[in-house]
Design a protein around this motif. Sequence first.
Motif, PDB file in Angstrom:
ATOM      1  N   ASP A 120       0.747  -1.201   0.051  1.00 18.30           N
ATOM      2  CA  ASP A 120       0.032   0.120   0.046  1.00 18.30           C
ATOM      3  C   ASP A 120       0.851   1.367  -0.151  1.00 18.30           C
ATOM      4  OD1 ASP A 120       1.099  -0.692   2.351  1.00 18.30           O
ATOM      5  OD2 ASP A 120      -0.752   0.224   3.498  1.00 18.30           O
ATOM      6  N   LEU A 121       2.238   1.151   0.630  1.00 23.56           N
ATOM      7  CA  LEU A 121       2.882   2.435   0.552  1.00 23.56           C
ATOM      8  C   LEU A 121       3.415   2.796  -0.914  1.00 23.56           C
ATOM      9  CD1 LEU A 121       4.461   4.458   2.395  1.00 23.56           C
ATOM     10  CD2 LEU A 121       6.530   2.886   2.209  1.00 23.56           C
ATOM     11  N   ALA A 122       3.465   1.849  -1.648  1.00 22.93           N
ATOM     12  CA  ALA A 122       3.759   2.022  -3.277  1.00 22.93           C
ATOM     13  C   ALA A 122       2.782   2.794  -3.802  1.00 22.93           C
ATOM     14  CB  ALA A 122       4.208   0.620  -3.790  1.00 22.93           C
ATOM     15  N   TYR A 123       1.477   2.551  -3.503  1.00 22.21           N
ATOM     16  CA  TYR A 123       0.322   3.210  -4.061  1.00 22.21           C
ATOM     17  C   TYR A 123       0.176   4.642  -3.722  1.00 22.21           C
ATOM     18  CZ  TYR A 123      -4.537   4.291  -5.447  1.00 22.21           C
ATOM     19  OH  TYR A 123      -5.721   4.918  -5.677  1.00 22.21           O
ATOM     20  N   VAL A 124       0.392   4.810  -2.457  1.00 21.41           N
ATOM     21  CA  VAL A 124       0.391   6.207  -1.988  1.00 21.41           C
ATOM     22  C   VAL A 124       1.662   7.247  -2.647  1.00 21.41           C
ATOM     23  CG1 VAL A 124       0.480   7.625  -0.111  1.00 21.41           C
ATOM     24  CG2 VAL A 124      -0.678   5.546   0.168  1.00 21.41           C
ATOM     25  N   THR A 125       2.727   6.527  -2.446  1.00 19.10           N
ATOM     26  CA  THR A 125       4.169   7.177  -3.226  1.00 19.10           C
ATOM     27  C   THR A 125       3.864   7.356  -4.708  1.00 19.10           C
ATOM     28  OG1 THR A 125       5.245   5.884  -1.359  1.00 19.10           O
ATOM     29  CG2 THR A 125       6.488   7.138  -3.308  1.00 19.10           C
ATOM     30  N   GLN A 143      -0.110  14.423   3.469  1.00 20.64           N
ATOM     31  CA  GLN A 143      -0.741  13.761   4.771  1.00 20.64           C
ATOM     32  C   GLN A 143      -0.875  12.468   4.601  1.00 20.64           C
ATOM     33  OE1 GLN A 143      -1.130  15.033   7.755  1.00 20.64           O
ATOM     34  NE2 GLN A 143      -0.866  17.130   7.384  1.00 20.64           N
ATOM     35  N   HIS A 144      -1.452  11.897   3.531  1.00 21.99           N
ATOM     36  CA  HIS A 144      -1.374  10.125   3.435  1.00 21.99           C
ATOM     37  C   HIS A 144      -0.186   9.582   3.733  1.00 21.99           C
ATOM     38  CE1 HIS A 144      -5.668  11.065   2.057  1.00 21.99           C
ATOM     39  NE2 HIS A 144      -5.156  11.774   1.257  1.00 21.99           N
ATOM     40  N   LEU A 145       0.920  10.188   3.095  1.00 23.59           N
ATOM     41  CA  LEU A 145       2.264   9.548   2.996  1.00 23.59           C
ATOM     42  C   LEU A 145       2.966   9.477   4.376  1.00 23.59           C
ATOM     43  CD1 LEU A 145       4.597   8.047   1.849  1.00 23.59           C
ATOM     44  CD2 LEU A 145       5.389  10.308   1.182  1.00 23.59           C
ATOM     45  N   LEU A 146       2.477  10.650   5.204  1.00 27.80           N
ATOM     46  CA  LEU A 146       3.174  11.050   6.567  1.00 27.80           C
ATOM     47  C   LEU A 146       2.386   9.766   7.601  1.00 27.80           C
ATOM     48  CD1 LEU A 146       4.663  12.502   8.616  1.00 27.80           C
ATOM     49  CD2 LEU A 146       2.715  14.190   8.722  1.00 27.80           C
TER      50      LEU A 146
END
Length: 467
Positions: A120-125, A143-146
């Motif tokens: 999921d971190l890949a999608y946000v990034t 804010q989503h990545l943070l």
Amino acid sequence: MRDGVDAADLPELHPLLAAREQIRAFSTLFHGGEESVMVRLLVLRTLGARGEAPDWSPQELREHFAYLDAVKFGTVLDRLRDNGLLLWEAQSQRYRISPAGRQALSALGLLLQFNAEGDDLAYVTAQLAAGQAAGRVGAADLQHLLSRLNELRDDFDQAVLSGSEHRIRRAADTLQAVWRWVEKGTELIHAIAADGELDTATHRVAQQIGRAQSALLRQASVFQRALNQLDRHRVHLGASGLSSSDVNRFLRDRDIAGLASLADGALCTSPQPAFALAAIALDVAEYELVERERAERDDATLPPARSAPQDLDAPAAAAQDYHVAEDWLAQLVAIESEAPLADWVPQSGFAVSAYRLSLLGLIGDAGAEQRSGVGAELARLSVRWRVGNGLDAVGRAGVHSMSRGVLLPDGADVPDRLAPWPAPASACEAAGDDVDTTVSPGLEADASSSPVTRPRTRRRRVPDSTA
């Protein structure tokens, strides 16, 4: 919204209200059961996958989706077209995906792509990188990545504090999986922070992301120290080369049936107290069985048998108090001419007044022929009541004012001063000119009513008969 709160005054709602068309597209796709949603997504993704020929004729659609039920497939097409995801070109007689449908497919395709990687971190990034490339990065996007970085850091800290080798190794594997995207996020934050036109709020969030990424980068050494500490306390099973960690890992890989099979023949069905000496055990048993004084047990025997009681009837329920309804019924029976509601309904207090008004809804009930009691008599009354537009001041019996209306015996004409309740403007615009004028729920508006004001008739006060 609560009373006094306007949706237009909430700044958090402005982006959602501005994107009504895109949100309506997702609502169309994901409304209903799982099977219906899957069929809609299948049809829309299939239509959007043919880039060289984006237009589809009805015959091509029927041939391509021959494996779907014809009626259900037609329903899916109608739903997608009615809600703006498909466009019907009248001149060419072909279907085409609308711009809102393209946006929904693009977002869905990106989600499915990174869902296959399980990150999921890949999608946000990736979304943040796309926004930065297009020059549209704000504090809300960062804010989503943070938030995701802080969640990972908290999970890693909890794993180290637990002292569990299994949790620490699993957290270390997770960190290794997201390491690539943490590094890409670091490069992205450097590029965003270097922008001289960045606003203060976005720059502050970018700094917080940088600190969170630095904490994650230091987490690898924390995991290594924790694993080294566990190695020093690991128990080795003789010269077999196995340790307690190997046994723990082996047991975790077994299912419930496998764990139960390991216990076969390893446990005794009855305990063997080899630690107890027979002479001492006999001495203790003799004292417990013979010499120890015990308190007398309570008499727990059942009472003697007796005959069943003769009176098997359940006690009658307390009679209901219907005197307020009966008094109201007597007053309604006595009505011979037009009677204003404001003079007849309020009585004693607000509770009694509201009760009397609610009883008027029973008048004319078609199902009253099969019932009996005060409610059935009220339903069979030869009285009508009508409510129009406007309020009448009351100022007594706990009632400040109430809707303007009258009680009429059968055959009496409805006064012209009772204008029907107007329908809301939005409902009139949606329904057109043929919409009937609406009134309060449960009431009928007389077709001959008009808003012309005439002198009101003299009110006849009804004395309060209930306390």
